[in-house]
Scaffold this motif. Structure first.
Motif, PDB file in Angstrom:
ATOM      1  N   LYS A   1       3.980   1.908   5.634  1.00 38.80           N
ATOM      2  CA  LYS A   1       2.655   2.596   5.690  1.00 38.80           C
ATOM      3  C   LYS A   1       1.381   1.273   6.850  1.00 38.80           C
ATOM      4  CE  LYS A   1      -1.874   4.521   3.735  1.00 38.80           C
ATOM      5  NZ  LYS A   1      -3.428   2.944   4.051  1.00 38.80           N
TER       6      LYS A   1
ATOM      7  N   ASN B   1       0.896  -0.925  -0.215  1.00 36.07           N
ATOM      8  CA  ASN B   1      -0.137  -0.159   0.144  1.00 36.07           C
ATOM      9  C   ASN B   1       1.154   1.353   0.004  1.00 36.07           C
ATOM     10  OD1 ASN B   1      -2.703  -1.357   0.849  1.00 36.07           O
ATOM     11  ND2 ASN B   1      -2.010  -1.873   2.391  1.00 36.07           N
ATOM     12  N   THR B   2       2.421   1.054  -0.601  1.00 34.43           N
ATOM     13  CA  THR B   2       2.501   2.398  -0.043  1.00 34.43           C
ATOM     14  C   THR B   2       2.956   2.974  -2.212  1.00 34.43           C
ATOM     15  OG1 THR B   2       5.135   1.208   0.040  1.00 34.43           O
ATOM     16  CG2 THR B   2       3.854   1.825   1.608  1.00 34.43           C
TER      17      THR B   2
END
Length: 292
Positions: free
Chosen positions: A103, A31-32
């Motif tokens: 994250k 999710n980065t």
């Protein structure tokens, strides 16, 4: 004439600096993808704004590292040993700024670390930054600028200057003995007026508030890096088995990836523990300042 010659010699030798400075993403965390490239680009912008020369962005640095034979800098998984080797591949005087972004929820954990090719066992500069995903650009700018200035101060290489000793004095020059100096010590009197002393003002609460804010920031950082360490631990448990005697068993990862994952897990855990201790200490100091 001698002083003029030495000055000319110093001016004729340009100071050498470590270059190029490559900014590289050294991890691929969940999710980065929407944030990591932008953060690396921001680091490049600040480096150029602060006057650092020959700065290369992630795309160019990655291309040159691949040309040197390294497959993908992101496979380092944030490991220090792997990131330090990238500087050697980029050039004998090169510097690598490793950018590792994680994250947790709506918060980002940004780790910046600079390595020099000629100092493989030394970190030139390091910064750990916590910021919200929707305000990371503003919340991280000051810390990124501080990191860049710290790095810039260590880019210069030691200068090698030949110094010629001064000539001996002429043979007919006679050194005059130092004349004795008479020193008179006389006590001075100071009359204190206690009636003119003003009462001390009440202590300010600003230091207490500042320390309390620092404790809160340290607690947030401890939570973020603790979660990242737990994520690395979960990845370890899913891919690496341990024998009853403590040795490593089978693994779905390569030996290099196992080492990098272990180093990343230990680093995050250490940062989380250190931040937690700092938060507790600062919290105690803030309480004492408020009571005082």
């Amino acid at each position: 004439m001698l002083a003029f010659a030495l000055t000319s010699l110093l001016l004729s030798q340009a100071a050498e600096t470590r270059a190029p400075v490559g900014v590289v993403l050294t991890s691929r965390r969940p999710n980065t993808d929407a944030f990591a490239p932008k953060i690396a680009a921001r680091v490049v912008e600040v480096l150029k704004r602060e006057g650092v020369g020959d700065v290369r962005d992630d795309a160019r640095s990655t291309k040159e590292l691949k040309a040197a034979g390294f497959s993908d800098p992101r496979s380092c998984n944030g490991g220090q040993t792997c990131s330090a080797r990238l500087a050697v591949l980029l050039g004998p005087k090169a510097v690598i700024v490793a950018v590792d972004v994680g994250k947790v929820g709506k918060s980002l954990a940004i780790h910046l670390e600079a390595f020099a090719a000629d100092l493989p066992d030394t970190t030139l500069a390091v910064a750990d930054i916590a910021a919200r995903e929707d305000k990371w650009a503003d919340q991280s700018l000051a810390d990124v600028t501080t990191f860049v200035r710290q790095l810039k101060g260590k880019l210069a290489l030691p200068a090698k200057v030949a110094v010629t000793p001064p000539p001996p004095p002429p043979p007919d020059e006679k050194k005059q003995p130092d004349a004795p100096v008479k020193t008179t010590l006389e006590p001075t009197t100071t009359q204190e007026r206690t009636d003119l002393v003003e009462p001390a003002p009440a202590p300010s609460k600003v230091p207490a508030i500042a320390v309390a804010s620092g404790a809160g920031a340290a607690a947030i950082a401890a939570g973020i890096f603790g979660a990242l360490a737990a994520s690395d631990r979960a990845t370890w448990d899913q891919n690496v088995t341990t024998q009853p005697d403590g040795t490593l068993g089978s693994s779905t990862l390569t030996e290099e990836q196992v080492k990098q994952l272990g180093a990343s897990m230990n680093t995050r855990a250490t940062v989380a523990l250190t931040s937690g201790i700092v938060a507790v200490v600062l919290g105690g100091v803030a309480t004492w300042l408020f009571v005082k």
